[in-house]
Scaffold this motif. Structure first.
Motif, short mmCIF file in Angstrom:
data_model
loop_
_atom_site.label_atom_id
_atom_site.label_comp_id
_atom_site.label_asym_id
_atom_site.label_seq_id
_atom_site.Cartn_x
_atom_site.Cartn_y
_atom_site.Cartn_z
N LEU A 162 0.82 -1.21 0.00
CA LEU A 162 0.00 0.00 0.00
C LEU A 162 0.86 1.26 0.00
O LEU A 162 0.68 2.15 -0.83
CB LEU A 162 -0.93 -0.01 1.22
CG LEU A 162 -1.80 1.24 1.43
CD1 LEU A 162 -2.77 1.41 0.28
CD2 LEU A 162 -2.54 1.14 2.75
N ILE A 163 1.81 1.35 0.92
CA ILE A 163 2.61 2.56 1.04
C ILE A 163 3.51 2.77 -0.17
O ILE A 163 3.92 3.91 -0.47
CB ILE A 163 3.45 2.54 2.34
CG1 ILE A 163 3.94 3.94 2.70
CG2 ILE A 163 4.61 1.58 2.23
CD1 ILE A 163 2.84 4.92 3.01
N SER A 164 3.80 1.70 -0.91
CA SER A 164 4.67 1.83 -2.08
C SER A 164 4.08 2.71 -3.16
O SER A 164 4.79 3.17 -4.06
CB SER A 164 4.99 0.44 -2.66
OG SER A 164 3.84 -0.15 -3.25
N GLY A 165 2.77 2.97 -3.09
CA GLY A 165 2.16 3.90 -4.04
C GLY A 165 2.52 5.34 -3.78
O GLY A 165 2.34 6.19 -4.66
N TRP A 166 3.01 5.65 -2.59
CA TRP A 166 3.40 7.02 -2.25
C TRP A 166 4.92 7.21 -2.25
O TRP A 166 5.41 8.28 -2.55
CB TRP A 166 2.83 7.41 -0.89
CG TRP A 166 1.37 7.73 -0.92
CD1 TRP A 166 0.80 8.95 -1.16
CD2 TRP A 166 0.28 6.83 -0.72
NE1 TRP A 166 -0.58 8.87 -1.12
CE2 TRP A 166 -0.93 7.57 -0.84
CE3 TRP A 166 0.20 5.46 -0.43
CZ2 TRP A 166 -2.18 6.99 -0.70
CZ3 TRP A 166 -1.05 4.88 -0.29
CH2 TRP A 166 -2.23 5.64 -0.42
#
Length: 310
Positions: A162-166
């Protein structure tokens, strides 16, 4: 305000409770919103992801909401804490810390969740400034920055993709054993995600902005932001005390209309969902309020039919 009668008593004045009050006020129901004024999001600087209110301070969001609800005179606000509730569907009695006694046909719990004390030294100083729990709420502000993710186990394997999108510049600190399987560890290695299991000694920061995470083994992890998994508890024990069925996650069990297992008691917002976003809570407040209003109208309709001669 003593011994007043209301159609609905709403316990909690966050987005869910406020939007419920708005819908019920427009439906001409007499409503009391009882709120102690200690919202969980008071630590945050801005509310995000809420159309027309993106970036507004939580306190300003509440001020605007109460101003809008003020157009509907059947809604009252009470800055107080509910201490006990007795009675049953159609006639609940609500007693507050300031000695107010309210009688209400229905109850709507919008009590949200509360953080347990943060046990990592230095985390309190950065919480809401550079340490957050939800990337949908605060990921944009930390985009492409070096981050530390404090999480472990199955939830970590949900959060990492999930955080890899930011940002792809993140390091995982599990603050103890990682609770991962060998396959999960291999997955993190394939994505070149560094992981440290040493307990966290403290978080260094300056004016609320994190500088580095220092581990017990002496490792220092420089970063500009943190996302961590909070430990949450229900904002009030009253739903459980009244017999509302709870889920394994510690939330109140409700149906699609916000009905709990106890007749006449509804709930909405963070207390019933893990979707902890202001816009989601407000939406649940609106739909649950409509269900409450429908039930009140149906009861009044059938009661009137029963007393009207042919």
């Amino acid at each position: 305000m003593e011994k007043q009668f209301f159609d609905v008593a709403i316990i909690g004045g966050g987005p869910a409770g406020l939007n419920a009050a708005l819908v019920l006020g427009r439906a001409r129901k007499k409503v009391a919103v009882i709120d102690e004024g200690r919202p969980r999001n008071a630590v945050t600087q801005e509310t995000h992801g809420f159309l027309t209110r993106d970036g507004v301070r939580p306190s300003e969001f509440r001020r605007i909401a109460r101003e809008e609800i003020g157009a509907y005179p059947s809604v009252s606000f009470l800055a107080d804490t509910v201490m006990s509730i007795s009675g049953a569907d159609g006639h609940f009695q609500v007693a507050t810390a300031q000695g107010n006694i309210l009688t209400s046909r229905k109850l709507l719990f919008a009590v949200g969740m509360k953080d347990r004390p943060l046990d990592i030294p230095g985390l309190t100083a950065v919480y809401g400034r550079s340490a957050f729990v939800c990337p949908y709420c605060d990921g944009w502000e930390l985009r492409d920055q070096p981050l530390v993710i404090i999480n472990k186990g199955a939830e970590l394997m949900h959060f990492a993709p999930l955080i890899s999108g930011w940002t792809d510049r993140f390091v995982i600190c599990t603050n103890g054993p990682d609770e991962l399987t060998d396959d999960q560890r291999d997955e993190l290695r394939r994505h070149r995600v560094p992981k440290f299991e040493s307990p966290i000694r403290h978080i260094d920061s300056e004016e609320g902005i994190v500088r580095q995470v220092v581990l017990e083994d002496g490792t220092t992890v420089p970063c500009r932001g943190i996302f961590f998994k909070p430990e949450l508890v229900m904002g009030s024990d009253l739903p459980r005390t009244l017999g509302c069925t709870m889920t394994e996650m510690g939330t109140i069990e409700v149906d699609l209309l916000g009905k709990t297992s106890v007749p006449g008691i509804y709930s909405a917002g963070d207390a019933v969902s893990r979707m902890h976003q202001a816009v989601a809570a407000a939406a649940m407040g609106a739909t649950t309020a409509a269900a409450v209003n429908n039930e009140l109208n149906a009861e009044a309709w059938h009661n009137e039919s029963a007393t009207t001669p042919d």
